[in-house]
Scaffold this motif. Structure first.
Motif, PDB file in Angstrom:
ATOM      1  N   GLU A   1       0.818  -1.206   0.000  1.00 17.07           N
ATOM      2  CA  GLU A   1       0.000   0.000   0.000  1.00 17.07           C
ATOM      3  C   GLU A   1       0.858   1.264   0.000  1.00 17.07           C
ATOM      4  O   GLU A   1       0.579   2.232  -0.733  1.00 17.07           O
ATOM      5  CB  GLU A   1      -0.931  -0.006   1.222  1.00 17.07           C
ATOM      6  CG  GLU A   1      -1.995  -1.095   1.213  1.00 17.07           C
ATOM      7  CD  GLU A   1      -1.432  -2.475   1.532  1.00 17.07           C
ATOM      8  OE1 GLU A   1      -0.291  -2.546   2.073  1.00 17.07           O
ATOM      9  OE2 GLU A   1      -2.100  -3.470   1.219  1.00 17.07           O
TER      10      GLU A   1
ATOM     11  N   ILE B   1       2.501   1.609  -3.458  1.00 12.50           N
ATOM     12  CA  ILE B   1       1.529   2.022  -4.477  1.00 12.50           C
ATOM     13  C   ILE B   1       1.215   3.505  -4.351  1.00 12.50           C
ATOM     14  O   ILE B   1       1.118   4.226  -5.355  1.00 12.50           O
ATOM     15  CB  ILE B   1       0.246   1.171  -4.352  1.00 12.50           C
ATOM     16  CG1 ILE B   1       0.521  -0.270  -4.805  1.00 12.50           C
ATOM     17  CG2 ILE B   1      -0.905   1.775  -5.166  1.00 12.50           C
ATOM     18  CD1 ILE B   1      -0.607  -1.233  -4.510  1.00 12.50           C
TER      19      ILE B   1
ATOM     20  N   HIS C   1       1.195 -10.044  -5.874  1.00  9.24           N
ATOM     21  CA  HIS C   1       0.558  -8.746  -5.621  1.00  9.24           C
ATOM     22  C   HIS C   1      -0.007  -8.163  -6.910  1.00  9.24           C
ATOM     23  O   HIS C   1       0.566  -7.236  -7.511  1.00  9.24           O
ATOM     24  CB  HIS C   1       1.558  -7.781  -4.985  1.00  9.24           C
ATOM     25  CG  HIS C   1       2.035  -8.210  -3.630  1.00  9.24           C
ATOM     26  ND1 HIS C   1       1.280  -8.046  -2.490  1.00  9.24           N
ATOM     27  CD2 HIS C   1       3.171  -8.832  -3.229  1.00  9.24           C
ATOM     28  CE1 HIS C   1       1.923  -8.520  -1.453  1.00  9.24           C
ATOM     29  NE2 HIS C   1       3.094  -9.003  -1.868  1.00  9.24           N
TER      30      HIS C   1
ATOM     31  N   GLU D   1      -2.388  -6.184  -7.164  1.00 10.78           N
ATOM     32  CA  GLU D   1      -2.711  -4.773  -6.954  1.00 10.78           C
ATOM     33  C   GLU D   1      -1.535  -3.872  -7.302  1.00 10.78           C
ATOM     34  O   GLU D   1      -1.723  -2.716  -7.725  1.00 10.78           O
ATOM     35  CB  GLU D   1      -3.161  -4.547  -5.505  1.00 10.78           C
ATOM     36  CG  GLU D   1      -2.074  -4.604  -4.429  1.00 10.78           C
ATOM     37  CD  GLU D   1      -1.711  -6.031  -3.976  1.00 10.78           C
ATOM     38  OE1 GLU D   1      -1.057  -6.158  -2.934  1.00 10.78           O
ATOM     39  OE2 GLU D   1      -2.087  -6.983  -4.672  1.00 10.78           O
TER      40      GLU D   1
ATOM     41  N   SER E   1      -1.486  -3.340 -11.060  1.00 14.25           N
ATOM     42  CA  SER E   1      -2.470  -2.343 -11.505  1.00 14.25           C
ATOM     43  C   SER E   1      -1.949  -0.927 -11.316  1.00 14.25           C
ATOM     44  O   SER E   1      -2.351  -0.011 -12.060  1.00 14.25           O
ATOM     45  CB  SER E   1      -3.779  -2.522 -10.721  1.00 14.25           C
ATOM     46  OG  SER E   1      -4.316  -3.804 -10.930  1.00 14.25           O
ATOM     47  N   ALA E   2      -1.042  -0.728 -10.370  1.00 19.53           N
ATOM     48  CA  ALA E   2      -0.578   0.618 -10.064  1.00 19.53           C
ATOM     49  C   ALA E   2       0.552   1.087 -10.960  1.00 19.53           C
ATOM     50  O   ALA E   2       0.821   2.289 -11.049  1.00 19.53           O
ATOM     51  CB  ALA E   2      -0.146   0.697  -8.601  1.00 19.53           C
TER      52      ALA E   2
ATOM     53  N   TYR F   1      -0.839 -11.666 -16.419  1.00 20.18           N
ATOM     54  CA  TYR F   1      -1.243 -10.270 -16.645  1.00 20.18           C
ATOM     55  C   TYR F   1      -1.216  -9.972 -18.139  1.00 20.18           C
ATOM     56  O   TYR F   1      -0.352  -9.235 -18.636  1.00 20.18           O
ATOM     57  CB  TYR F   1      -0.299  -9.326 -15.889  1.00 20.18           C
ATOM     58  CG  TYR F   1      -0.200  -9.653 -14.409  1.00 20.18           C
ATOM     59  CD1 TYR F   1      -1.287  -9.493 -13.570  1.00 20.18           C
ATOM     60  CD2 TYR F   1       0.999 -10.141 -13.879  1.00 20.18           C
ATOM     61  CE1 TYR F   1      -1.186  -9.803 -12.212  1.00 20.18           C
ATOM     62  CE2 TYR F   1       1.105 -10.445 -12.526  1.00 20.18           C
ATOM     63  CZ  TYR F   1      -0.001 -10.280 -11.701  1.00 20.18           C
ATOM     64  OH  TYR F   1       0.095 -10.585 -10.371  1.00 20.18           O
TER      65      TYR F   1
END
Length: 852
Positions: A108, A111, A137, A139, A142-143, A178
């Motif tokens: 977090e 990101i 990860h 997420e 995506s960042a 991905y």
């Protein structure tokens, strides 16, 4: 390429910045080989890389290093953003490098930082992480604008021939996970040196093959990649053994291998030439040896060339590896300590080759039971005694009374023994034996044994030509003088030495082990030294020409080994010495292991005193009549005994202290060129010991094993004596520790320090072997070296335990033998013949034997 523009001697981990000149020079170095560079930080001068790289048309991926220092993090990000805004060649920003892997950032947090940077620049923004972190990860994926995956199969222990397939497969896994996301292999490489990790083996040729194969496959499939790294980084010793060797170019900016065309393996011609030169140099002394056989010379030359190859390998390692900081200190100290061990190894190979393949000894006296000579010069036998049991001393006097020699006297010198119970019976017994026996009581004399012997010389008969010295516990054979005194008919002979032996070897297993260990010295070392007229004189069973003794200055009290000191002084004045390995006298062994150690400490400490007194006389211009062979034998003899034992113990203790560093930090494992010699020297020691005992000592394999235990068990004792020799000028007595539980334990168990050190070494060896998760060869070698170094200490601990157990008694083994035979079908235990025991003394091979 990953680009870290720091000079060979720089250390950015200490905050040392780089300079524009260094960056410009390094850009020039990589420009012919790459289209782009990647940095990992934007402070410490690295903020200038993008600007300077643009001058050579190189694209730049700018890194912003993130760690726990938030102030620095802010500067890193600000500088990276500024570089992207001002330099058109910046093609991306990598925010953080393996920050999640190192747990310095949560996903977090990372990101959030990436998104802040993306809002400020118009170039792609990502972070660098290992491939498994990206899979774990989504997420994070995506960042970022693209995946910057680190794929380094070395750290996974992948064999070199599977590395490229493994990397491409991981790349395809990321693509499948991905789809549609751009993927860059942001780190790929292979180290050119260092330790293996499982099946992954570094090497210059392997590095070239792996990188060239990967580059061809990646180009064919359109994969973007970054090679780690441009230059070797000498400061990265903290990254394990391979941290310094990931560069395409070495630290001097030379390309390690051609990027196209034929890959030529390193020839090592220079190393081979050095090995050959050293081998020849170490072999040249062979031409000074007389009576060499071909096999003997071949073995010695082979050992010399092996040492030459080791020196060449060490030199090559020093010149081709980045030995810096603590590694340099460890390396240099290790080499300094190993050199004496290598010298001793050569000496042992020489002795082994001479005995196994050389010619038979020529100087040994072999005149057992010879006829009575025509001339019988008078011999004065001196027996010094200090608080000796009267009955034991009477046995010695009885044996002297039975000597088959018509012309001798016997002086019994009791020194510093005020209790009449020790000397009155001996005084009376001397009167009973007749006028040949003279009793001298010295209640208070300086110099102890040497002082007593000096007084004896003053009261020796004027017509005595030869002085015989025996200890108070020795029973001598009747033919001792008849066989050996005729040697003095050569007027140049000053000393005739006979070996020691013992008549109580049958008492326990420890006694037998001690006696067999002594026999090795008298049947191997002394025989060989005698060939060069360089024997070690010991103060019993020794005959000395009176004139030679007077010329050498009589007995001296400035060493506690006055016998060896006097013998060396006589030889230094040009007198000859002779030796026989026939047994003419039998004494008593030390009472226990503690006494055995105390005796060995006295000998070794006395040896150190003699070295201090005589070392200048060993030099070519030392002012003595020693020849080159004698100087060599005495010098190497000291190094072989005192040096090998003390250096061996010191190396063991240092290894024990270093083991927790290897176990706890997993770094600084000694190089194999430092551990292999320890293993090899141990192998030579075992071969030397076993072969020479089998060839020269009349014993059995089990007794030989006991002798090996006894010899190893006093390594620490000898090392301590050497240390005491440097520390104390005159150690007249051994201080007894008082007032501590440790002292009490040491008195109860005579090998407590050895048990602690040996146990620590062996436990460290086991722990290293069991925690060597990646099968690193150097770790296993270090563990093996630790185990080998533990053996002498554990031998002492074992003997210390054995001494107090029932298994030290022959009766226990006789009972076990009887019980075992009774269990066999159809077998019944046969009683041993009367007078025969399980253990027999080495002395029993002499038909004369001790007569009681």
């Amino acid at each position: 390429m990953s680009f870290a523009p720091y000079g060979r001697d720089a250390n950015p981990d200490k905050g040392e910045p780089t300079t524009e000149a260094q960056i410009r020079s390094d850009v020039e170095a990589v420009a012919p080989y790459t289209k782009a560079v990647r940095t990992y930080a934007s402070t410490g001068g690295l903020e200038n890389v993008a600007r300077i790289a643009s001058e050579k048309g190189l694209k730049t991926t700018v890194g912003a290093w993130l760690d726990m220092d938030e102030d620095r993090n802010a500067r890193e990000i600000a500088n990276a953003v500024d570089a992207a805004k001002k330099n058109a060649n910046v093609v991306g920003i990598v925010v953080g490098n393996e920050s999640i892997l190192r747990a310095e950032r949560t996903p977090e947090q990372l990101i959030d930082t990436i998104r802040r940077v993306k809002r400020e620049v118009n170039v792609p923004v990502t972070t660098g992480e290992t491939w498994d972190v990206w899979l774990e990860h989504p997420e994070l994926v995506s960042a970022v604008d693209y995946i910057a995956a680190h794929i380094l199969p070395y750290w996974e222990g992948v064999p070199a021939d599977q590395v490229v397939d493994r990397t491409i497969n991981i790349y395809n896994r990321l693509r499948a996970a991905y789809p549609g996301k751009r993927i860059v292999i942001a780190e790929f490489g292979w180290p050119s040196a260092g330790y293996n990790r499982d099946a992954a083996v570094p090497g210059e040729l392997i590095q070239a093959q792996v990188i060239r194969d990967f580059a061809a496959r990646a180009d064919a499939q359109g994969i973007d990649y970054n090679l780690i790294e441009a230059f070797d980084a000498p400061w990265k010793s903290f990254e394990g053994s391979v941290g310094q060797y990931w560069g395409m170019l070495d630290a001097d900016r030379h390309l390690k291998f051609p990027l196209s065309g034929t890959i030529t393996p390193v020839s090592y011609n220079a190393t081979a030439a050095i090995a050959l030169l050293f081998g020849i140099a170490f072999s040249l002394p062979l031409f000074r040896f007389a009576r060499l056989t071909f096999t003997q010379a071949a073995v010695m030359a082979g050992a010399a060339n092996l040492v030459g190859a080791w020196i060449a390998t060490v030199t090559d390692h020093w010149l081709t590896h980045y030995v810096i900081g603590g590694n340099k200190i460890t390396f240099v100290v290790s080499i300094v300590l190993l050199v004496p061990l290598v010298i001793v190894m050569l000496y042992r190979v020489e002795e082994l080759a001479t005995i196994a393949f050389g010619r038979r000894p020529r100087r040994l006296i072999n005149n057992i039971d010879g006829p009575m000579p025509a001339r019988t010069p008078k011999v004065s036998i001196h027996i010094p005694a200090y608080k000796e049991p009267p009955e034991m001393l009477k046995q010695t006097l009885d044996s002297v009374a039975r000597l088959d020699w018509p012309n001798y006297e016997c002086l019994v010198i009791i020194n510093n023994t005020p209790d009449p119970a020790f000397w009155e019976p001996i005084e009376a017994y001397c009167r009973q034996l007749g006028e040949r026996f003279k009793f001298i009581n010295l209640p208070k004399v300086e110099g102890f044994k040497a002082g007593a012997l000096r007084v004896a010389m003053e009261q020796t008969a004027p017509d005595a030509e030869i002085i015989g010295v025996i200890d108070a516990d020795y029973v001598v054979a009747p033919n001792w003088l008849r066989d050996l005194v005729p040697t003095f008919e050569d007027p140049t002979v000053g000393i005739v030495q006979a070996p020691q032996d013992h008549r109580d070897a049958n008492r326990t297993l420890l006694n037998e082990a001690m006696n067999t260990e002594y026999a090795g010295f008298f049947d191997i070392g002394m025989v060989q030294r005698n060939e060069h007229d360089a024997i070690v004189v010991h103060g019993t069973m020794c005959l000395i020409r009176r004139a030679a003794m007077v010329e050498a200055g009589d007995w001296s009290s400035d060493t506690i080994c006055e016998d060896t000191d006097l013998g060396l002084s006589i030889v230094e004045r040009g007198w000859k010495s002779h030796y026989t390995n026939a047994r003419y006298g039998w004494g008593l062994l030390p009472d226990d292991f503690a006494s055995f150690k105390k005796q060995r400490h006295r000998w070794a400490y006395g040896g150190m005193q003699i070295i201090k007194k005589h070392w200048r006389r060993m030099l070519p211009n030392g002012g003595t009549r020693l020849n080159a062979a004698q100087r060599r034998e005495f010098s190497i003899g000291w190094v072989s005994w005192l040096g090998a034992e003390s250096i061996g113990a010191l190396v063991a203790v240092l290894s024990l202290l270093w083991a927790p560093v290897v176990l706890g930090l997993g770094i600084a494992v000694p190089q194999r060129i430092l551990t292999v010699p320890i293993v090899f020297c141990f192998g030579i020691y075992v071969l030397h010991f076993c072969a020479l005992y089998r060839l020269r000592v009349a014993t059995t394999p089990l007794r030989m094993l006991g002798a090996a235990f006894a010899a190893m068990a006093v390594q620490f004792t000898v090392a301590k004596a050497v240390y005491d020799g440097f520390r104390y000028k005159d150690l007249a007595f051994a201080r007894t520790a008082k007032g501590s539980w440790l002292a009490g334990a040491a008195r109860a168990f005579p090998a407590l320090p050895e048990a602690v050190i040996g146990g620590g070494l062996m436990l460290s060896a086991v722990a290293l072997r069991m925690t060597n998760w990646h099968a690193v060869v150097e770790v296993n070698l270090f563990a093996l070296a630790l185990a080998i170094q533990a053996l002498p200490f554990l031998a002492a601990a074992f003997i210390g335990w054995l001494e107090g157990s029932k298994y030290n008694e022959f009766a226990t083994w006789t009972a076990l033998r009887t019980r075992a035979l009774a269990l066999l079908p159809g077998r019944t235990a046969q009683p041993l013949p009367v007078g025969v025991t399980v253990g027999t003394s080495v002395a029993e091979r002499n038909p004369a034997g001790p007569q009681m």
